[in-house]
Scaffold this motif. Structure first.
Motif, PDB file in Angstrom:
ATOM      1  N   ARG A   1       0.806  -1.217   0.000  1.00 32.46           N
ATOM      2  CA  ARG A   1       0.000   0.000   0.000  1.00 32.46           C
ATOM      3  C   ARG A   1       0.834   1.260   0.000  1.00 32.46           C
ATOM      4  O   ARG A   1       0.463   2.263  -0.594  1.00 32.46           O
ATOM      5  CB  ARG A   1      -0.863   0.046   1.255  1.00 32.46           C
TER       6      ARG A   1
ATOM      7  N   ARG B   1      -6.914   6.115   1.300  1.00 34.57           N
ATOM      8  CA  ARG B   1      -6.327   5.420   2.442  1.00 34.57           C
ATOM      9  C   ARG B   1      -6.983   5.919   3.710  1.00 34.57           C
ATOM     10  O   ARG B   1      -7.358   7.088   3.813  1.00 34.57           O
ATOM     11  CB  ARG B   1      -4.818   5.710   2.521  1.00 34.57           C
TER      12      ARG B   1
ATOM     13  N   CYS C   1       0.106   0.943   9.773  1.00 32.34           N
ATOM     14  CA  CYS C   1      -0.106   0.922   8.315  1.00 32.34           C
ATOM     15  C   CYS C   1       0.171   2.274   7.670  1.00 32.34           C
ATOM     16  O   CYS C   1       0.412   2.343   6.475  1.00 32.34           O
ATOM     17  CB  CYS C   1      -1.518   0.461   7.980  1.00 32.34           C
TER      18      CYS C   1
ATOM     19  N   ASP D   1      -7.798  -2.709  -0.200  1.00 24.73           N
ATOM     20  CA  ASP D   1      -7.193  -1.570   0.484  1.00 24.73           C
ATOM     21  C   ASP D   1      -8.188  -0.411   0.693  1.00 24.73           C
ATOM     22  O   ASP D   1      -7.802   0.644   1.184  1.00 24.73           O
ATOM     23  CB  ASP D   1      -5.961  -1.077  -0.297  1.00 24.73           C
TER      24      ASP D   1
END
Lengths: 108, 463
Positions: A8, B45, B54, B283
């Motif tokens: 990511r 995100r 993360c 995601d």
């Protein structure tokens, strides 16, 4: 657009990882450097296992044959200000006890 | 809400928040789930781990870039801004940039554009904001601020245990000598302690038929009380390991700054990280693992009343996630993977509490709307029957990934074992490894970090 994201932080898709492998990057250390997998903000917490498993699948080898890439400290984000706050008296003592300058490997 | 609200300024707009919440949770309660965008494809995100790992939630807070919104508590008058390309170039430009990601193939290296110098400077200025790592801090944020305190020396211990969950607490109680327990939670008992307490207090008593989770809760409380009363133990709560240095040193951080501890023996029981699986668009903000949920619906207390949530997977974390969501007022869809084998009491609990059940499904894709999750698509893993479940939140309860970084840095020999979730110590038996590192440290790796599942730990605690 639909994507299957492997890493990511660096935006690497599973297809891009596979293409890099087919382009000749066959080891995790090389794939990490070339694709950026594991080198982003999270330092691989989200993707290194997943990438190593994918590499094992691509190569047709047992996952146990894929070694962990080097994981250096820090494992949490640190600011330079925090690093500058470090006092490490015991370690400084050990470093001063180690030979320096006259090591033939290092040179003058 | 007993406490008076705190007001933060999100991109200039005042938002009322509950004191004690993280910035990420407060924004979630106001419908803001997209906290940043990825650098290349501009993908949304959010707080997907909610535990500071993360980095999907990096934001500019009070003029400081790259602050983890999931760990930052809300404060009165706090300025919160997104720092991605959209914040610099505007949202339409960001959307356009997101469609140019394929022009930067893997292997592209931005430092290629180093000549001529004038062009390189312009290029750097343009591409850095696209990466979404923000502008330098506001001068007001650092000018005149006191430097952080000098690091502290916590001294040498007989044993340092990293991790305060079931395995870490057991190691503390089994150990001897002066022991330091380092844990990133405030409460003892690990990531599940608070989730278990909240689920137990939920309407309809969601844990009533979930015997093993009730047993785990009792064991965690019992061990935590024993550790709290043990005279040989010092507890460092809300403390994170920042790095491990051979042979025997840990660098840690708490609210007051950095500290160093050394030990004759180290027990690494740092648990596991969520593993979401690699399905399409997994995601998307709103897709998370159970550990993220325990934080967001636990300490952070996000508002889930009437929201629909899918809990996929198998095992105790799936049932604990469902129970916690239920206690928080969410509509639960329990999606069992093909390996799930719930007992009759668990199924009766699901029926009693009105959870919708899907059997034998695998996630195929996350479907989004306005940048965050709107539904999860499943198939049966054999290309057959596709089904969809509308949801704002999907909790993927697959195999946890053992936390390996500290164990690796101390010199453990780790091997990739997908059946145990990731890199685990070579030769670990029954979720445990003991031995000496090449540098001469007595090292134990225990619990989920050694490849045990929560189900294994429950076996251990079930009489």
């Amino acid at each position: 657009m639909s994507k299957r994201i492997l890493c990511r932080c660096e935006d690497v898709t599973i297809e891009e990882f596979g293409k890099a492998y087919r382009d000749g990057f066959a080891e995790m250390e090389a794939l990490k450097r070339f694709t950026g997998v594991g080198t982003g903000f999270c330092q691989g917490k989200g993707c290194l296992c997943e990438s190593a498993l994918e590499l094992a699948r691509l190569r047709g080898i047992d996952p146990s044959q894929v070694p962990l890439t080097n994981i250096r400290p820090p494992i949490e984000p640190l600011t330079f200000e925090e690093l500058a706050s470090l006092d490490l008296p015991p370690l400084v003592g050990e470093m001063e006890a180690a030979p320096r300058g006259d090591d033939p490997e290092v040179g003058p | 809400m007993a406490d008076p609200a705190v007001t933060i300024l999100f991109e200039g707009q005042p938002l009322a928040c509950r004191p004690g919440q993280s910035v990420a949770a407060a924004l979630w309660d106001h419908g803001v789930k997209v906290l940043s965008h990825s650098p290349k494809y501009g993908r949304p995100r959010g707080a997907s781990c909610a535990r500071g790992h993360c980095m999907g939630c990096l934001m500019r807070i009070d003029g400081v870039p790259n602050v983890r919104a999931c760990n930052a508590p809300v404060r009165e008058g706090q300025r919160v801004e997104r720092q991605d390309a959209g914040a610099v170039y505007g949202r339409p430009m960001q959307a356009a940039l997101a469609n140019t990601g394929h022009l930067l193939p893997v292997g592209f290296y931005y430092k290629w554009f180093t000549k001529p110098t004038a062009v390189a400077k312009l290029f750097m200025r343009a591409i850095r904001p696209v990466a979404g790592i923000g502008r330098l801090p506001d001068e007001a944020a650092w000018r005149g601020a006191p430097p952080p305190p000098r690091s502290r020396d916590l001294g040498r211990w007989d044993t340092v245990v990293v991790g305060g969950g079931a395995a870490g607490l057991a190691a503390v109680l089994a150990g001897e000598g002066r022991t330091l327990l380092i844990d990133d939670s405030r409460l003892g008992g690990g990531q599940r302690r608070e989730a278990l307490d909240l689920a137990a207090a939920g309407e309809g008593d969601p844990l009533a038929g979930l015997h093993r989770l009730r047993r785990l809760r009792a064991v965690l409380h019992e061990r935590d009380a024993l550790v709290a009363a043990a005279p040989h133990v010092t507890r460092a709560a809300a403390t994170t390991v920042v790095g491990c240095y051979q042979p025997d040193m840990l660098l840690v951080r708490d609210a007051t700054g950095l500290a160093v501890a050394r030990a004759d023996r180290i027990v690494w029981a740092a648990g596991a990280l969520d593993q979401l699986g690699l399905f399409d668009d997994h995601d998307l903000p709103g897709v998370m693992g159970p550990r993220a949920l325990y934080r967001l619906a636990g300490r952070d207390g996000i508002d889930l009343r009437g929201r629909s949530a899918v809990v996929w997977g198998h095992g105790p974390d799936q049932w604990l996630s469902a129970a916690l969501l239920h206690a928080r007022g969410a509509q639960v869809v329990l999606a069992l993977d093909p390996t799930a084998a719930p007992d009759d009491d668990a199924l009766a609990t699901a029926g009693r509490l009105g959870w919708r059940l899907l059997h034998g499904v695998r996630p195929a894709a996350a479907l989004g709307r306005a940048g965050s999750l709107a539904a999860l698509r499943f198939d049966d893993g054999q290309g057959g029957a596709r089904r969809e479940a509308a949801c704002e939140l999907a909790v993927m309860c697959g195999r946890g990934k053992p936390v390996y970084d500290g164990a690796y840095q101390l010199g453990a020999d780790l091997v990739l074992d997908p059946l145990r979730g990731g890199y685990v110590p070579r030769g670990a038996v029954a979720g445990r490894w003991d031995g000496d590192t090449p540098a001469g440290l007595r090292l134990t790796i225990a619990g989920e970090s050694a490849g045990a599942t929560l189900a294994d730990l429950l076996q251990e605690v079930t009489p």
